[in-house]
Write a protein that holds these residues in place. Structure first.
Motif, short mmCIF file in Angstrom:
data_model
loop_
_atom_site.label_atom_id
_atom_site.label_comp_id
_atom_site.label_asym_id
_atom_site.label_seq_id
_atom_site.Cartn_x
_atom_site.Cartn_y
_atom_site.Cartn_z
N LEU A 18 -28.97 0.42 11.91
CA LEU A 18 -29.71 -0.84 11.99
C LEU A 18 -31.19 -0.59 11.79
O LEU A 18 -31.77 0.31 12.40
N PHE A 21 -35.03 -6.52 10.86
CA PHE A 21 -34.73 -7.64 11.75
C PHE A 21 -33.46 -7.38 12.57
O PHE A 21 -33.23 -8.02 13.59
N ALA A 22 -32.62 -6.45 12.08
CA ALA A 22 -31.38 -6.16 12.81
C ALA A 22 -31.64 -5.43 14.12
O ALA A 22 -30.84 -5.52 15.06
N MET A 36 -39.28 -14.44 13.65
CA MET A 36 -38.01 -15.09 14.01
C MET A 36 -38.26 -16.25 14.96
O MET A 36 -37.63 -17.30 14.86
N ASN A 40 -36.73 -19.58 13.20
CA ASN A 40 -35.31 -19.82 13.50
C ASN A 40 -35.08 -21.04 14.40
O ASN A 40 -34.02 -21.18 14.99
N GLN A 44 -31.71 -22.26 16.50
CA GLN A 44 -31.63 -22.18 17.97
C GLN A 44 -31.27 -23.55 18.56
O GLN A 44 -30.54 -23.63 19.55
N GLY A 63 -28.36 -10.32 22.45
CA GLY A 63 -29.21 -10.24 21.25
C GLY A 63 -30.20 -11.39 21.19
O GLY A 63 -30.33 -12.06 20.17
N GLY A 65 -33.43 -11.52 20.89
CA GLY A 65 -34.60 -11.43 20.01
C GLY A 65 -35.85 -11.92 20.72
O GLY A 65 -36.14 -11.52 21.85
N ASP A 84 -30.54 -7.13 25.01
CA ASP A 84 -30.89 -6.86 23.62
C ASP A 84 -31.29 -5.38 23.57
O ASP A 84 -32.01 -4.91 24.46
N PRO A 85 -30.82 -4.65 22.54
CA PRO A 85 -31.14 -3.22 22.52
C PRO A 85 -32.59 -2.90 22.19
O PRO A 85 -33.01 -1.75 22.34
N THR A 112 -26.53 -4.12 25.17
CA THR A 112 -25.87 -4.52 23.92
C THR A 112 -24.68 -5.42 24.21
O THR A 112 -24.22 -5.53 25.36
N ALA A 113 -24.15 -6.01 23.15
CA ALA A 113 -22.95 -6.83 23.27
C ALA A 113 -21.80 -6.00 23.84
O ALA A 113 -20.99 -6.51 24.63
N GLU A 114 -21.73 -4.75 23.45
CA GLU A 114 -20.60 -3.90 23.86
C GLU A 114 -20.75 -3.42 25.30
O GLU A 114 -19.77 -3.12 25.96
N VAL A 129 -26.49 -15.31 19.01
CA VAL A 129 -26.91 -15.99 17.76
C VAL A 129 -27.53 -14.97 16.81
O VAL A 129 -28.46 -14.24 17.18
N ASN A 130 -26.99 -14.93 15.62
CA ASN A 130 -27.55 -14.11 14.53
C ASN A 130 -27.56 -12.62 14.85
O ASN A 130 -28.51 -11.91 14.51
N ASN A 131 -26.52 -12.14 15.51
CA ASN A 131 -26.45 -10.69 15.69
C ASN A 131 -25.05 -10.10 15.66
O ASN A 131 -24.92 -8.88 15.72
C1 LIG Z 1 -31.83 -11.06 13.55
S1 LIG Z 1 -32.22 -10.79 15.26
C2 LIG Z 1 -31.74 -12.35 16.00
C3 LIG Z 1 -32.48 -12.66 17.26
C4 LIG Z 1 -32.26 -14.05 17.85
N1 LIG Z 1 -30.96 -14.18 18.45
C5 LIG Z 1 -32.48 -15.12 16.83
O1 LIG Z 1 -31.54 -15.78 16.40
O2 LIG Z 1 -33.66 -15.33 16.46
C6 LIG Z 1 -30.93 -9.70 15.81
C7 LIG Z 1 -31.07 -9.25 17.24
O3 LIG Z 1 -29.88 -8.58 17.62
C8 LIG Z 1 -30.21 -7.46 18.39
N2 LIG Z 1 -29.09 -6.50 18.35
C9 LIG Z 1 -28.87 -5.46 17.51
N3 LIG Z 1 -27.75 -4.81 17.84
C10 LIG Z 1 -27.22 -5.46 18.91
C11 LIG Z 1 -26.07 -5.25 19.73
N4 LIG Z 1 -25.21 -4.25 19.50
N5 LIG Z 1 -25.86 -6.09 20.76
C12 LIG Z 1 -26.71 -7.12 20.98
N6 LIG Z 1 -27.82 -7.36 20.25
C13 LIG Z 1 -28.07 -6.55 19.22
C14 LIG Z 1 -31.52 -6.97 17.77
O4 LIG Z 1 -32.27 -6.13 18.62
C15 LIG Z 1 -32.22 -8.29 17.47
O5 LIG Z 1 -33.01 -8.73 18.53
#
Ligand SMILES: C[S@@+](CC[C@H](N)C(=O)[O-])C[C@H]1O[C@@H](n2cnc3c(N)ncnc32)[C@H](O)[C@@H]1O
Length: 214
Positions: A18, A21-22, A36, A40, A44, A63, A65, A84-85, A112-114, A129-131
């Protein structure tokens, strides 16, 4: 592989570390978070409508952000824990929601999600959202969302898409086979799930069954 990406978490979908933005990192990550937060807003709002948080509920956001949906969920009267990582995103989301953090209504952590670090069966709702393409293990993430929900609790997982995706999101829309792969993973974890095609987002929706063991 660069110094920057060595050892970084990998996406289950892209099978690559990653970046950008990821996983916003360092000073550029802070700028990406700011962007973002500015761009976004419509997504949201739509996610907030799908989540429909109610006063007194405890919501987990995965996640988060820059923390815009955190702000909206708190405004609905819910309490929120977020993972959020990215330490930069955690700092930025805490600043955006400083009063609620100080009041103990928002707890925004690195996770993290996991691996959310939340106890079993305690949350009214979880939202991401978006992750989802950035998770390192899709099936483990879905199992984790179900694990932390109370019986009857709901999950909303969303990504750019729908009938009117934002212009800048059009190059990162997910093809139908990937939408189906995510739906299948959610169905395996929850027993049932549906794909919702909205305006700016596609979303995968599920409930933890009202009465079921661990
Ligand atoms: C594109 S941003 C989206 C942020 C926000 N949710 C938005 O929609 O504006 C992706 C986010 O996912 C987080 N992320 C990356 N890997 C992740 C994981 N395994 N579990 C949860 N969040 C994660 C990133 O740190 C980042 O903040």
């Amino acid at each position: 592989m660069s110094e920057h990406t060595r050892g970084a978490p990998r996406s289950w979908l892209l099978d690559k570390p990653l970046t950008g933005f990821a996983l916003p990192t360092g000073r550029i990550g802070s700028l990406q978070g700011w962007l973002m937060g500015r761009l976004n807003g419509d997504e949201q709002s739509e996610a907030s409508t799908l989540l429909a948080a109610r006063p007194g509920e405890h919501v987990l956001e995965v996640g988060f952000g820059p923390g815009v949906l955190v702000e909206r969920t708190l405004a609905a009267g819910a309490r929120l824990t977020g993972v959020d990582p990215s330490p930069q995103m955690a700092a930025q989301a805490r600043r955006r929601n400083a009063a609620a953090v100080d009041a103990g209504l928002a707890d925004l952590r690195v996770g993290t999600a996991e691996h959310t670090g939340m106890p079993d069966g305690t949350l009214d709702a979880v939202v991401s959202v978006n992750n989802v393409p950035m998770w390192s293990d899709l099936d483990a993430g879905m199992r984790e969302l179900r694990r932390v929900l109370r019986p009857g609790g709901r999950a909303v997982v969303a990504w750019h898409g729908g009938s009117r995706p934002r212009f800048v999101a059009r190059r990162i829309l997910l093809p139908d086979d990937v939408l189906d792969r995510i739906l299948a993973s959610m169905r395996t974890a929850f027993g049932a799930a549906e794909l919702h095609r909205g305006d700016r987002l596609v979303a995968w929706l599920a409930h933890r069954a009202p009465s079921e063991p661990g």
